[in-house]
Design a protein around this motif. Structure first.
Motif, PDB file in Angstrom:
ATOM      1  N   ASN A 208       2.115  -2.192   4.528  1.00 54.92           N
ATOM      2  CA  ASN A 208       1.443  -0.827   4.250  1.00 54.92           C
ATOM      3  C   ASN A 208       0.089  -0.828   4.432  1.00 54.92           C
ATOM      4  O   ASN A 208      -0.652  -1.583   3.587  1.00 54.92           O
ATOM      5  CB  ASN A 208       2.108  -0.458   2.812  1.00 54.92           C
ATOM      6  CG  ASN A 208       1.793   1.108   2.615  1.00 54.92           C
ATOM      7  OD1 ASN A 208       0.579   1.606   2.382  1.00 54.92           O
ATOM      8  ND2 ASN A 208       2.846   1.623   2.252  1.00 54.92           N
ATOM      9  N   ALA A 209      -0.483   0.153   5.373  1.00 55.50           N
ATOM     10  CA  ALA A 209      -1.893  -0.046   5.347  1.00 55.50           C
ATOM     11  C   ALA A 209      -2.589   0.433   4.246  1.00 55.50           C
ATOM     12  O   ALA A 209      -3.976   0.126   4.362  1.00 55.50           O
ATOM     13  CB  ALA A 209      -2.282   0.897   6.683  1.00 55.50           C
ATOM     14  N   HIS A 210      -2.084   1.197   3.461  1.00 59.61           N
ATOM     15  CA  HIS A 210      -2.545   1.595   2.291  1.00 59.61           C
ATOM     16  C   HIS A 210      -2.649   0.799   1.043  1.00 59.61           C
ATOM     17  O   HIS A 210      -3.817   0.654   0.163  1.00 59.61           O
ATOM     18  CB  HIS A 210      -1.934   3.154   1.836  1.00 59.61           C
ATOM     19  CG  HIS A 210      -2.099   3.996   3.121  1.00 59.61           C
ATOM     20  ND1 HIS A 210      -3.232   4.672   3.432  1.00 59.61           N
ATOM     21  CD2 HIS A 210      -1.221   4.590   3.977  1.00 59.61           C
ATOM     22  CE1 HIS A 210      -2.957   5.303   4.374  1.00 59.61           C
ATOM     23  NE2 HIS A 210      -1.898   5.496   4.546  1.00 59.61           N
ATOM     24  N   THR A 211      -1.448   0.215   0.832  1.00 60.30           N
ATOM     25  CA  THR A 211      -1.275  -0.401  -0.355  1.00 60.30           C
ATOM     26  C   THR A 211      -1.463  -2.143  -0.078  1.00 60.30           C
ATOM     27  O   THR A 211      -1.586  -2.754  -1.002  1.00 60.30           O
ATOM     28  CB  THR A 211      -0.035  -0.296  -1.129  1.00 60.30           C
ATOM     29  OG1 THR A 211       1.113  -0.778  -0.146  1.00 60.30           O
ATOM     30  CG2 THR A 211       0.285   1.070  -1.374  1.00 60.30           C
ATOM     31  N   PHE A 212      -1.534  -2.285   0.865  1.00 53.78           N
ATOM     32  CA  PHE A 212      -1.331  -3.670   1.630  1.00 53.78           C
ATOM     33  C   PHE A 212      -0.320  -4.487   1.111  1.00 53.78           C
ATOM     34  O   PHE A 212      -0.370  -5.782   0.972  1.00 53.78           O
ATOM     35  CB  PHE A 212      -2.800  -4.249   1.337  1.00 53.78           C
ATOM     36  CG  PHE A 212      -3.839  -3.993   2.511  1.00 53.78           C
ATOM     37  CD1 PHE A 212      -4.127  -5.042   3.413  1.00 53.78           C
ATOM     38  CD2 PHE A 212      -4.424  -2.771   2.614  1.00 53.78           C
ATOM     39  CE1 PHE A 212      -4.972  -4.850   4.527  1.00 53.78           C
ATOM     40  CE2 PHE A 212      -5.225  -2.354   3.448  1.00 53.78           C
ATOM     41  CZ  PHE A 212      -5.550  -3.548   4.596  1.00 53.78           C
ATOM     42  N   ARG A 213       0.783  -3.926   0.681  1.00 54.39           N
ATOM     43  CA  ARG A 213       1.790  -4.808   0.497  1.00 54.39           C
ATOM     44  C   ARG A 213       2.865  -4.835   1.503  1.00 54.39           C
ATOM     45  O   ARG A 213       2.918  -4.217   2.486  1.00 54.39           O
ATOM     46  CB  ARG A 213       2.772  -4.000  -0.599  1.00 54.39           C
ATOM     47  CG  ARG A 213       2.105  -3.777  -2.128  1.00 54.39           C
ATOM     48  CD  ARG A 213       2.607  -3.052  -2.928  1.00 54.39           C
ATOM     49  NE  ARG A 213       3.807  -3.743  -3.552  1.00 54.39           N
ATOM     50  CZ  ARG A 213       4.017  -4.720  -4.490  1.00 54.39           C
ATOM     51  NH1 ARG A 213       2.904  -4.977  -5.180  1.00 54.39           N
ATOM     52  NH2 ARG A 213       5.125  -5.229  -4.624  1.00 54.39           N
ATOM     53  N   THR A 214       3.379  -6.147   1.637  1.00 57.28           N
ATOM     54  CA  THR A 214       4.344  -6.336   2.917  1.00 57.28           C
ATOM     55  C   THR A 214       5.710  -7.243   2.350  1.00 57.28           C
ATOM     56  O   THR A 214       5.914  -7.321   0.894  1.00 57.28           O
ATOM     57  CB  THR A 214       3.841  -7.032   3.967  1.00 57.28           C
ATOM     58  OG1 THR A 214       4.619  -7.060   5.119  1.00 57.28           O
ATOM     59  CG2 THR A 214       3.277  -8.314   3.599  1.00 57.28           C
TER      60      THR A 214
END
Length: 217
Positions: free
Chosen positions: A139-145
């Motif tokens: 996720n480019a906004h939360t930087f979760r993957t």
């Protein structure tokens, strides 16, 4: 557009590079044994491109096309990826082995490597301490993957590093297409992945090298 794609990638890798050293790998050549696979993929991309063009001519919106169609990967995007890679990290081309092999080898040889970002199940098979994160689910906004737990997979099927490669081949890959092993797969009715692992574990228990495999067959 390429400009928008460049901006999106720049946002992602700019933030990642603040706290990590980034290395990017790209294919440098096509191995001879992959020619047929590469040709099939190119033909598939061409067919997908034709479908997209027809939908555009029919007046279908781009958002609808992106939602319902296998959008082909445009080669011009590679230029954008290369530019971003050079700006925020070190770009390497795979010239000795296939790209995924060179990535895994690099990650295993450098103890400071935290993780590999990709979308290739081959990385579940390679040995090494590094972790394997999903690039597609980043996720480019939360930087979760999402992390694919390589250790959990090994613990579940209880195979050695060498047996993992046999197991993966039995499941099918670019060299061994699914069509050629469909009858083999049909004999497994419940958990195909685990049952094939059990077969490999019992039949190839003492195998440690490819020569052992060749002697068996």
């Amino acid at each position: 557009t390429n400009d928008a794609y460049y901006e999106d990638l720049s946002k992602i890798f700019s933030r990642l590079s603040e706290n990590a050293e980034l290395f990017f790998f790209m294919d440098g050549f096509i191995p001879e044994h992959k020619y047929l696979t590469w040709q099939k993929r190119q033909n598939s991309k061409y067919s997908d491109s034709i479908k997209v063009i027809k939908k555009i001519q029919e007046g279908v919106s781009l958002s609808e096309i992106a939602r319902t169609t296998n959008t082909p990967y445009v080669n011009t995007m590679l230029n954008v990826i290369e530019a971003v890679a050079i700006k925020y990290g070190t770009l390497k081309y795979a010239v000795r082995y296939e790209c995924d092999q060179e990535i895994a080898q690099f990650a295993s040889q450098h103890w400071r490597v935290l993780a590999v970002f990709s979308e290739d199940t081959d990385f579940l098979i390679f040995k090494g301490r590094w972790r394997y994160f999903s690039m597609r689910r980043l996720n480019a906004h939360t930087f979760r993957t999402k992390e694919y737990n390589r250790q959990a997979l090994r613990a579940y099927i209880n195979l050695s590093d060498f047996q993992m490669s046999i197991w993966a081949t039995c499941l099918g890959n670019d060299v061994v297409p699914h069509s050629s092993i469909k009858k083999f797969h049909d004999q497994f009715k419940k958990d195909k992945f685990f049952e094939i692992a059990e077969l490999v574990r019992t039949k190839c228990m003492t195998f440690k090298h490819y020569d052992d495999l060749l002697r068996y067959f």
